[in-house]
Design a protein around this motif. Structure first.
Motif, PDB file in Angstrom:
ATOM      1  N   ASP A 131       3.756  11.603  -2.877  1.00  0.00           N
ATOM      2  CA  ASP A 131       3.882  11.366  -4.308  1.00  0.00           C
ATOM      3  C   ASP A 131       4.432   9.969  -4.554  1.00  0.00           C
ATOM      4  O   ASP A 131       5.085   9.373  -3.690  1.00  0.00           O
ATOM      5  N   LEU A 132       4.189   9.480  -5.766  1.00  0.00           N
ATOM      6  CA  LEU A 132       4.792   8.233  -6.226  1.00  0.00           C
ATOM      7  C   LEU A 132       5.785   8.575  -7.330  1.00  0.00           C
ATOM      8  O   LEU A 132       5.645   9.589  -8.011  1.00  0.00           O
ATOM      9  N   TYR A 133       6.768   7.729  -7.505  1.00  0.00           N
ATOM     10  CA  TYR A 133       7.653   7.892  -8.648  1.00  0.00           C
ATOM     11  C   TYR A 133       7.971   6.527  -9.230  1.00  0.00           C
ATOM     12  O   TYR A 133       7.951   5.505  -8.539  1.00  0.00           O
ATOM     13  N   ALA A 134       8.207   6.523 -10.530  1.00  0.00           N
ATOM     14  CA  ALA A 134       8.545   5.296 -11.255  1.00  0.00           C
ATOM     15  C   ALA A 134       9.977   5.395 -11.742  1.00  0.00           C
ATOM     16  O   ALA A 134      10.386   6.427 -12.274  1.00  0.00           O
ATOM     17  N   GLU A 135      10.708   4.323 -11.540  1.00  0.00           N
ATOM     18  CA  GLU A 135      12.053   4.190 -12.093  1.00  0.00           C
ATOM     19  C   GLU A 135      11.987   3.139 -13.186  1.00  0.00           C
ATOM     20  O   GLU A 135      11.673   1.981 -12.915  1.00  0.00           O
ATOM     21  N   ILE A 192       7.657   1.160  -9.040  1.00  0.00           N
ATOM     22  CA  ILE A 192       6.963   2.324  -8.497  1.00  0.00           C
ATOM     23  C   ILE A 192       7.208   2.384  -6.993  1.00  0.00           C
ATOM     24  O   ILE A 192       7.036   1.387  -6.285  1.00  0.00           O
ATOM     25  N   PHE A 193       7.617   3.568  -6.552  1.00  0.00           N
ATOM     26  CA  PHE A 193       7.931   3.800  -5.142  1.00  0.00           C
ATOM     27  C   PHE A 193       7.041   4.906  -4.588  1.00  0.00           C
ATOM     28  O   PHE A 193       6.656   5.821  -5.315  1.00  0.00           O
ATOM     29  N   SER A 194       6.751   4.805  -3.297  1.00  0.00           N
ATOM     30  CA  SER A 194       6.081   5.868  -2.565  1.00  0.00           C
ATOM     31  C   SER A 194       7.180   6.712  -1.938  1.00  0.00           C
ATOM     32  O   SER A 194       8.109   6.172  -1.325  1.00  0.00           O
ATOM     33  N   LYS A 217       0.853  -1.186   0.000  1.00  0.00           N
ATOM     34  CA  LYS A 217       0.000   0.000   0.000  1.00  0.00           C
ATOM     35  C   LYS A 217       0.894   1.242   0.000  1.00  0.00           C
ATOM     36  O   LYS A 217       1.774   1.380   0.839  1.00  0.00           O
ATOM     37  N   PRO A 218       0.687   2.155  -0.963  1.00  0.00           N
ATOM     38  CA  PRO A 218       1.477   3.393  -0.964  1.00  0.00           C
ATOM     39  C   PRO A 218       1.213   4.219   0.297  1.00  0.00           C
ATOM     40  O   PRO A 218       0.110   4.198   0.838  1.00  0.00           O
ATOM     41  N   ALA A 219       2.221   4.934   0.738  1.00  0.00           N
ATOM     42  CA  ALA A 219       2.076   5.799   1.908  1.00  0.00           C
ATOM     43  C   ALA A 219       1.065   6.898   1.605  1.00  0.00           C
ATOM     44  O   ALA A 219       1.078   7.475   0.517  1.00  0.00           O
TER      45      ALA A 219
END
Length: 140
Positions: free
Chosen positions: A97-101, A118-120, A91-93
């Protein structure tokens, strides 16, 4: 691998050709492997429970991979997604924001394959992973 488009060129392309979603994203870096793209999370991206929705995470992965490909081949607006497998792992925080690498795995004349993690923001472990395939139209 050479870059046909940098952060500024990709940002301008997104604003010009995809103005309906351009404000949601910020291209943060074009890297040796691919690209880093931020989703500026707004209330419209949330699902019940206050977490970022799956469709919003898919959109982030899709736009990030698309821009990573364009960073190498230039502004080809008609490159399209032909396949995606996505895993939602955490679950994202809330309120971040989220970001994709993106890591480009294959960039051929007609197909591109990439992974997007995808990271939170502020969390080390990824919240989702997408493996995406894009069709690249023939050069005219």
């Amino acid at each position: 691998m050479s870059h046909a488009m940098d952060v500024e060129a990709l940002t301008a392309f997104l604003a010009r050709d995809f103005g309906q979603v351009a404000e949601d994203f910020r291209v943060e870096a074009v890297t040796a492997e691919g690209l880093r793209l931020r989703l500026k999370v707004q209330e419209r991206h949330l699902r019940p429970g206050g977490t970022v929705s799956g469709p919003a995470m898919f959109g982030l992965a899709d736009v990030a991979v698309y821009l990573a490909i364009l960073s190498r081949i230039g502004p080809v607006a008609l490159a399209v997604t032909t396949g995606c497998a996505m895993d939602f792992m955490r679950k994202p925080a809330a309120g971040r924001d989220l970001y994709a690498e993106v890591r480009l795995l294959k960039l051929g004349r007609s197909l591109a394959v990439a992974d997007a993690l995808i990271f939170s923001e502020g969390v080390t472990e990824p919240v989702a992973r997408a493996n995406m395939t894009y069709s690249i139209p023939p050069a005219r």
